[in-house]
Design an enzyme around this catalytic site. Structure first.
Site, PDB file in Angstrom:
ATOM      1  CG  HIS A 108      -1.878   1.159   1.252  1.00  0.00           C
ATOM      2  ND1 HIS A 108      -2.815   1.366   0.248  1.00  0.00           N
ATOM      3  CD2 HIS A 108      -2.065   2.173   2.145  1.00  0.00           C
ATOM      4  CE1 HIS A 108      -3.522   2.449   0.533  1.00  0.00           C
ATOM      5  NE2 HIS A 108      -3.084   2.957   1.663  1.00  0.00           N
ATOM      6  CD1 TRP A 109       2.041   2.257  -4.052  1.00  0.00           C
ATOM      7  CD2 TRP A 109       3.727   3.304  -2.999  1.00  0.00           C
ATOM      8  NE1 TRP A 109       3.222   1.769  -4.553  1.00  0.00           N
ATOM      9  CE2 TRP A 109       4.274   2.385  -3.930  1.00  0.00           C
ATOM     10  CE3 TRP A 109       4.598   4.061  -2.218  1.00  0.00           C
ATOM     11  CZ2 TRP A 109       5.638   2.218  -4.107  1.00  0.00           C
ATOM     12  CZ3 TRP A 109       5.955   3.898  -2.394  1.00  0.00           C
ATOM     13  CH2 TRP A 109       6.468   2.988  -3.328  1.00  0.00           C
TER      14      TRP A 109
END
Length: 223
Positions: A108-109
């Site tokens: 996840h960013w």
């Protein structure tokens, strides 16, 4: 610039970014974007699209942000000196949930932004609070290097756009960075949540691909 046909051949060399065909293929979706594509967009925004605000703006690429997060604090001062972060009004850092310094990856960013005039860190997470603890860790690590006030850190979870699937976080990150640069540096006044929607993110994938080809054409091709 370099143009090639093989899956692992470099399609674009732009400053420190080497974009390969396999990277560009990620934009066709449904795929999670890697640090190469995010790094290219950060470099393009800082050096080209928003270069009129280069004295106020710092967009830190993913590998440097990961280094800040995971390296010993004693190693950071000399490494970050060339970025002139104490002079920047807005510092953008991509946040990745990989906390292993030995391996690449993550799932996840999100986005961390330091706003000097407010003396606060703002965190934009398209999957509500998924990266909150990691973003706080990154904020604490970079706090002395942006000359943020020491003591109690001002960290705010922002009400940003939310993804509707498990793979678009990187595109939300890029779209949010671009929007905030327009807002902070150009007076853009459309609300972030009104613009960066799931449909906008779908279109943004194609726009990033078009941007890569545009940069190849603009700066020339060398075989």
């Amino acid at each position: 610039m370099i143009m090639a046909d093989g899956e692992n051949d470099v399609v674009l060399s732009f400053n420190d970014s080497l974009v390969r065909k396999s990277d560009i293929d990620l934009l066709d979706g449904p795929h999670w974007l890697n640090d190469i594509l995010i790094g290219f967009c950060f470099e393009y925004f800082e050096r080209e699209k928003f270069n009129h605000s280069a004295d106020r703006l710092a967009l830190i690429v993913p590998d440097v942000a990961q280094f800040i997060k995971l390296a010993p604090a004693a190693d950071l001062t000399s490494s970050l000196e060339s970025l002139n972060l104490p002079t920047k009004q807005f510092v953008f850092l991509p946040v990745n949930d990989n906390e292993n310094a030995e391996t690449a990856g993550g799932s996840h960013w999100s986005l961390l932004v330091y706003i000097r005039s407010k003396q606060e860190f703002r965190h934009y997470d398209s999957c509500t609070r998924h990266n909150e603890d990691i973003a706080k860790k990154l904020a604490y690590k970079i706090q002395p290097h942006v000359h943020a006030p020491m003591g109690r850190m001002k960290f705010i979870e922002m009400d940003g756009p939310q993804q509707e699937n498990g793979y678009d976080c990187g595109v939300y990150l890029i779209a949010t960075v671009e929007h905030l640069c327009k807002e902070l540096c150009e007076g853009y006044n459309i609300h972030l949540n009104d613009l960066v929607t799931q449909e906008y993110v779908r279109i943004k994938r194609n726009q990033i691909k078009e941007l890569i080809h545009q940069v190849v054409e603009e700066f020339g091709i060398r075989s």
